[in-house]
Write a protein that holds these residues in place. Sequence first.
Motif, PDB file in Angstrom:
ATOM      1  N   ASP A 215       0.243  74.452  56.638  1.00  0.00           N
ATOM      2  CA  ASP A 215       0.615  74.487  58.049  1.00  0.00           C
ATOM      3  C   ASP A 215      -0.594  74.613  58.966  1.00  0.00           C
ATOM      4  O   ASP A 215      -0.572  74.136  60.106  1.00  0.00           O
ATOM      5  N   LEU A 216      -1.643  75.256  58.474  1.00  0.00           N
ATOM      6  CA  LEU A 216      -2.840  75.504  59.265  1.00  0.00           C
ATOM      7  C   LEU A 216      -4.030  75.437  58.326  1.00  0.00           C
ATOM      8  O   LEU A 216      -3.977  75.991  57.221  1.00  0.00           O
ATOM      9  N   LEU A 217      -5.091  74.740  58.762  1.00  0.00           N
ATOM     10  CA  LEU A 217      -6.245  74.529  57.888  1.00  0.00           C
ATOM     11  C   LEU A 217      -7.522  74.989  58.563  1.00  0.00           C
ATOM     12  O   LEU A 217      -7.709  74.801  59.767  1.00  0.00           O
ATOM     13  N   PHE A 218      -8.423  75.565  57.745  1.00  0.00           N
ATOM     14  CA  PHE A 218      -9.737  75.978  58.214  1.00  0.00           C
ATOM     15  C   PHE A 218     -10.785  75.519  57.214  1.00  0.00           C
ATOM     16  O   PHE A 218     -10.535  75.441  56.011  1.00  0.00           O
ATOM     17  N   GLY A 219     -11.996  75.239  57.728  1.00  0.00           N
ATOM     18  CA  GLY A 219     -13.120  74.942  56.859  1.00  0.00           C
ATOM     19  C   GLY A 219     -13.663  76.201  56.224  1.00  0.00           C
ATOM     20  O   GLY A 219     -13.334  77.320  56.617  1.00  0.00           O
ATOM     21  N   ARG A 220     -14.538  76.012  55.247  1.00  0.00           N
ATOM     22  CA  ARG A 220     -15.045  77.167  54.500  1.00  0.00           C
ATOM     23  C   ARG A 220     -15.914  78.088  55.352  1.00  0.00           C
ATOM     24  O   ARG A 220     -16.055  79.264  55.029  1.00  0.00           O
ATOM     25  N   SER A 221     -16.512  77.561  56.410  1.00  0.00           N
ATOM     26  CA  SER A 221     -17.390  78.387  57.238  1.00  0.00           C
ATOM     27  C   SER A 221     -16.699  78.904  58.494  1.00  0.00           C
ATOM     28  O   SER A 221     -17.345  79.513  59.359  1.00  0.00           O
ATOM     29  N   ALA A 222     -15.405  78.705  58.619  1.00  0.00           N
ATOM     30  CA  ALA A 222     -14.682  79.124  59.827  1.00  0.00           C
ATOM     31  C   ALA A 222     -14.698  80.640  59.981  1.00  0.00           C
ATOM     32  O   ALA A 222     -14.713  81.394  58.997  1.00  0.00           O
ATOM     33  N   ASP A 223     -14.685  81.086  61.229  1.00  0.00           N
ATOM     34  CA  ASP A 223     -14.575  82.509  61.540  1.00  0.00           C
ATOM     35  C   ASP A 223     -13.085  82.856  61.560  1.00  0.00           C
ATOM     36  O   ASP A 223     -12.411  82.728  62.583  1.00  0.00           O
ATOM     37  N   LEU A 224     -12.579  83.296  60.439  1.00  0.00           N
ATOM     38  CA  LEU A 224     -11.145  83.519  60.302  1.00  0.00           C
ATOM     39  C   LEU A 224     -10.662  84.714  61.122  1.00  0.00           C
ATOM     40  O   LEU A 224      -9.521  84.717  61.608  1.00  0.00           O
ATOM     41  N   ILE A 225     -11.506  85.709  61.281  1.00  0.00           N
ATOM     42  CA  ILE A 225     -11.114  86.867  62.089  1.00  0.00           C
ATOM     43  C   ILE A 225     -10.908  86.438  63.539  1.00  0.00           C
ATOM     44  O   ILE A 225      -9.916  86.808  64.194  1.00  0.00           O
ATOM     45  N   ALA A 226     -11.835  85.614  64.045  1.00  0.00           N
ATOM     46  CA  ALA A 226     -11.716  85.153  65.423  1.00  0.00           C
ATOM     47  C   ALA A 226     -10.508  84.235  65.595  1.00  0.00           C
ATOM     48  O   ALA A 226      -9.820  84.280  66.621  1.00  0.00           O
ATOM     49  N   ALA A 227     -10.255  83.392  64.599  1.00  0.00           N
ATOM     50  CA  ALA A 227      -9.186  82.402  64.718  1.00  0.00           C
ATOM     51  C   ALA A 227      -7.799  83.004  64.525  1.00  0.00           C
ATOM     52  O   ALA A 227      -6.841  82.618  65.209  1.00  0.00           O
ATOM     53  N   LEU A 228      -7.684  83.938  63.590  1.00  0.00           N
ATOM     54  CA  LEU A 228      -6.368  84.471  63.225  1.00  0.00           C
ATOM     55  C   LEU A 228      -6.127  85.888  63.717  1.00  0.00           C
ATOM     56  O   LEU A 228      -4.990  86.272  64.000  1.00  0.00           O
ATOM     57  N   GLY A 229      -7.186  86.667  63.774  1.00  0.00           N
ATOM     58  CA  GLY A 229      -7.051  88.078  64.105  1.00  0.00           C
ATOM     59  C   GLY A 229      -6.816  88.910  62.853  1.00  0.00           C
ATOM     60  O   GLY A 229      -6.299  88.417  61.843  1.00  0.00           O
ATOM     61  N   GLU A 230      -7.187  90.170  62.903  1.00  0.00           N
ATOM     62  CA  GLU A 230      -6.948  91.059  61.768  1.00  0.00           C
ATOM     63  C   GLU A 230      -5.456  91.338  61.615  1.00  0.00           C
ATOM     64  O   GLU A 230      -4.678  91.247  62.559  1.00  0.00           O
ATOM     65  N   GLN A 231      -5.079  91.644  60.382  1.00  0.00           N
ATOM     66  CA  GLN A 231      -3.710  92.034  60.036  1.00  0.00           C
ATOM     67  C   GLN A 231      -2.673  90.976  60.466  1.00  0.00           C
ATOM     68  O   GLN A 231      -1.691  91.264  61.122  1.00  0.00           O
ATOM     69  N   THR A 232      -2.933  89.731  60.051  1.00  0.00           N
ATOM     70  CA  THR A 232      -2.038  88.627  60.398  1.00  0.00           C
ATOM     71  C   THR A 232      -1.466  87.899  59.183  1.00  0.00           C
ATOM     72  O   THR A 232      -0.672  86.976  59.342  1.00  0.00           O
ATOM     73  N   VAL A 233      -1.843  88.323  57.987  1.00  0.00           N
ATOM     74  CA  VAL A 233      -1.478  87.609  56.765  1.00  0.00           C
ATOM     75  C   VAL A 233      -0.764  88.565  55.807  1.00  0.00           C
ATOM     76  O   VAL A 233      -1.198  89.705  55.625  1.00  0.00           O
TER      77      VAL A 233
END
Length: 351
Positions: A227-245
Amino acid sequence: MTAILTLGHGGYDQLVASEVPMPEIGPGEVLVKVLAAGVNNTEINTRLGWYSAAVQGATNDIAADPSAGGQADGGWNAQTAFPLIQGTDCCGRVVQVASDVDTRLLDNRVLIRPCSRDGGFESLANSWMGSDFNGAFAQYVKVKASEVFPIRCAWTDAELGTIPCAYGTAENMLHRANVQAGETVLIAGASGGVGSAAVQLAKRRGARVIAIAGEAKHARVAEIGADLLFGRSADLIAALGEQTVDVVVDNVGGAGFPTLLKLLKRGGRLVSSGAISGPIVALDMRDMYLKDLTLIGTTAWDEPVFPAIVRYIEQGEIQPLLAKSFALTAIAQAQQEFLEKKHVGKFVLIP
């Protein structure tokens, strides 16, 4: 018969095409003609001696310098008994059964469950085809009749050869993590064999799937359910936020591990059966205990897992992801291309 013998820990020179005696079946066993055998990271790791406690780097690091692996304890279950016929995945046809085995298995096209639970399913003791005993990188393989599953579908032999290790491992992780419909599942390494299987299988369960993969592979990973894709170097915290998974499926390990714990919600689960980018990770214990996280390691497959995979195939609930086929004797080329990680899905060898 022709088989690929792995002579010991080391480089591609340890893979030797040889003429060896046909396997002789004993009580409770069947002989299977190999139609297709998948290529997995575990076979490369075993050859390199990557499982040794002395190895701290990624698989590719050791592959580039095999002298950095090769420890005596570098096998799947400590010390590997070389020479060994590797090969964890097998689509084949049953050509012989022992006198105490149901003859109705004869001539069935089958998938072999590579993970045997030696003490029964109440024990986690296990042994793996191609690591603990001779496997499918040969024209024939013998296994316990209990590990052979007839399958009826329109998939090709090569397509079925992509299934056992990757899909069994992925389904086992989702089963152990108790992934439910409506949960958000983040999958690291989503374009590889296990990762792409996990994408399909998590989506089948009704989860929302976030996938991490190289950008060039995003379109294909999206096709199988991400449903949602990120590259290996993506800033996942910035994109998703903490405590979202809710659940993280991580067979990557390495430097990205601390971020994955930050992404998990309170009561979240991280499940793993590998660490291709490196087995030594940084773990902030506060992230684990203050959020009541559960970390789940999985090697032994639970009883419902493999029959479920067969059922999903027969009912058309998952699709094959065959990246490329090679002749059995081209195993070194297949493993070299495998480590380049330019493909989505699985490679198979055809005897």
